[in-house]
Design a protein around this motif. Structure first.
Motif, PDB file in Angstrom:
ATOM      1  N   LEU A  40       0.797  -1.129   0.139  1.00  0.00           N
ATOM      2  CA  LEU A  40       0.001  -0.110  -0.018  1.00  0.00           C
ATOM      3  C   LEU A  40       0.660   1.294  -0.128  1.00  0.00           C
ATOM      4  O   LEU A  40       0.469   2.123  -0.291  1.00  0.00           O
ATOM      5  CB  LEU A  40      -0.959   0.027   1.263  1.00  0.00           C
ATOM      6  CG  LEU A  40      -2.043  -1.092   1.327  1.00  0.00           C
ATOM      7  CD1 LEU A  40      -2.888  -0.862   2.702  1.00  0.00           C
ATOM      8  CD2 LEU A  40      -3.005  -1.126   0.220  1.00  0.00           C
ATOM      9  N   THR A  48      -6.050  -1.967   7.543  1.00  0.00           N
ATOM     10  CA  THR A  48      -4.712  -2.151   6.551  1.00  0.00           C
ATOM     11  C   THR A  48      -3.938  -3.187   7.020  1.00  0.00           C
ATOM     12  O   THR A  48      -2.899  -3.383   6.635  1.00  0.00           O
ATOM     13  CB  THR A  48      -4.228  -0.804   6.518  1.00  0.00           C
ATOM     14  OG1 THR A  48      -3.833  -0.344   7.718  1.00  0.00           O
ATOM     15  CG2 THR A  48      -4.916   0.157   5.545  1.00  0.00           C
ATOM     16  N   ALA A  65      -7.865  -1.192   2.396  1.00  0.00           N
ATOM     17  CA  ALA A  65      -7.320  -0.353   2.903  1.00  0.00           C
ATOM     18  C   ALA A  65      -8.361   1.051   3.178  1.00  0.00           C
ATOM     19  O   ALA A  65      -7.917   1.862   3.857  1.00  0.00           O
ATOM     20  CB  ALA A  65      -6.223   0.281   1.738  1.00  0.00           C
ATOM     21  N   ARG A 119      -4.166  -3.338  -3.599  1.00  0.00           N
ATOM     22  CA  ARG A 119      -4.613  -4.186  -2.542  1.00  0.00           C
ATOM     23  C   ARG A 119      -4.768  -5.377  -2.670  1.00  0.00           C
ATOM     24  O   ARG A 119      -4.742  -6.242  -1.681  1.00  0.00           O
ATOM     25  CB  ARG A 119      -5.909  -3.457  -2.044  1.00  0.00           C
ATOM     26  CG  ARG A 119      -5.946  -1.991  -1.859  1.00  0.00           C
ATOM     27  CD  ARG A 119      -7.272  -1.563  -1.324  1.00  0.00           C
ATOM     28  NE  ARG A 119      -8.436  -1.489  -2.184  1.00  0.00           N
ATOM     29  CZ  ARG A 119      -8.713  -0.737  -3.122  1.00  0.00           C
ATOM     30  NH1 ARG A 119      -7.737   0.273  -3.210  1.00  0.00           N
ATOM     31  NH2 ARG A 119      -9.761  -1.075  -4.060  1.00  0.00           N
TER      32      ARG A 119
END
Length: 317
Positions: A212, A314, A295, A288
């Protein structure tokens, strides 16, 4: 009343308020543009930029960096040759004289183990400021300051301080490889990405999956390809003028200005990276590795103009 961009859904409300003032034919065109990926990224990035108060946080980080990393640099210099250390950092003459004066004062006060521990402990204020910034960017609860987290703060401080030297040293060692102009840039680019991923990942206790953080890290490294050469040209001239006019205090303020620029780029690219990673489109889903925005919350992926719900889930599963 103007919409608050920092509030949940503020970006959508502000955009709709502006659209209502446009002619109907222009509203349709703007809606289509903003529904597309570039429009979503632009609006949500601006909203996050305002929400985390980027200008104020950049100044806070610049001041913390100056008061935290500079003592670490002086500490390293006292353990080695100040001239070699200044050469590794590519410091102008104006800055080297300031470092030499500080090193001489530190040597006179016997910079030992206790002194090093005090310097490291005080320098962790930068790590805590960075933790608050990244928690705000990713809408995560601020991690509690616990003694068990002290190693994370110290690790970040050491990585940031050593990166100043490592980037320069690696670039010089790779400059002997053909093509000589390319490999130093590649080395700096890779190290910028590595440091930019490592810092938030460690500070947020692994709540953010490293993938991320990749978009923001890559964007920061790209920005630094332009910022680093430009600041080197500007910084040399600015330090010379500041030293001639104001002495050591002028050098300090010049470095503080430079650190503000770096902090602003660091936070802005982190905000942009977070917007890209949490976008409900195909690119965000690929980053993701799922079809639903983990997220930005599993239950509801944010729409084109939404800022997203409360906490992002996350943590790496």
């Amino acid at each position: 009343m103007a919409a608050d961009l920092s509030a949940p859904g503020g970006a959508k409300a502000a955009t709709e308020a502006v659209l209502h003032r446009l002619p109907p034919w222009l509203q349709r065109w703007v809606n289509t543009a903003l529904d597309a990926w570039p429009g979503r990224i632009l609006v949500n990035t601006i909203a996050s930029f305002v929400r985390i108060e980027t200008f104020d946080r950049s100044m806070t980080l610049a001041a913390q960096f100056f008061s935290s990393i500079l003592p670490i640099v002086i500490l390293f210099a006292t353990w080695g040759d100040p001239d070699e250390f200044a050469e590794a950092l590519d410091m102008p003459e104006e800055s080297r004289s300031v470092v030499e004066q500080a090193v001489q004062g530190a040597e006179g006060s016997a910079f030992g183990v206790v002194g090093a521990l005090v310097v490291l402990a005080s320098a962790t204020s930068l790590s805590r400021a960075l933790t608050r910034a990244f928690a705000a960017i990713w809408r995560l609860p601020r991690p509690r300051a616990k003694l068990a987290s002290a190693w994370r703060w110290v690790a970040v401080i050491l990585v940031l301080a050593l990166s100043l030297v490592v980037v320069r040293a690696v670039a010089e060692s790779m400059s002997v490889l053909p093509p000589r102009e390319v490999w130093p840039v590649v080395a700096s680019f890779a190290l910028d990405i590595a440091v930019t991923i490592f810092v938030p990942w460690v500070l947020l206790s692994g709540d953010l999956r490293p993938r991320l953080l990749v978009p923001g890290a890559v964007i920061f490294a790209v920005v630094m390809l332009a910022v680093r050469p430009a600041t080197q040209v500007w910084l040399t001239r600015a330090l010379e003028v500041s030293a001639d006019r104001y002495g050591s205090i002028g050098v300090a303020f010049t470095y503080l200005t430079w650190l503000y620029v770096l902090s602003f780029c660091f936070l802005t690219t982190a905000v942009l990276g977070q917007t890209i990673a949490t976008d409900p489109g195909k690119l965000g889903g690929w980053i993701r590795r799922d079809g639903v925005s983990r997220a930005a919350g599993d239950d509801h992926a944010p729409g084109p103009f939404e800022d997203g719900p409360g906490r992002e889930e996350t943590r790496h599963g």
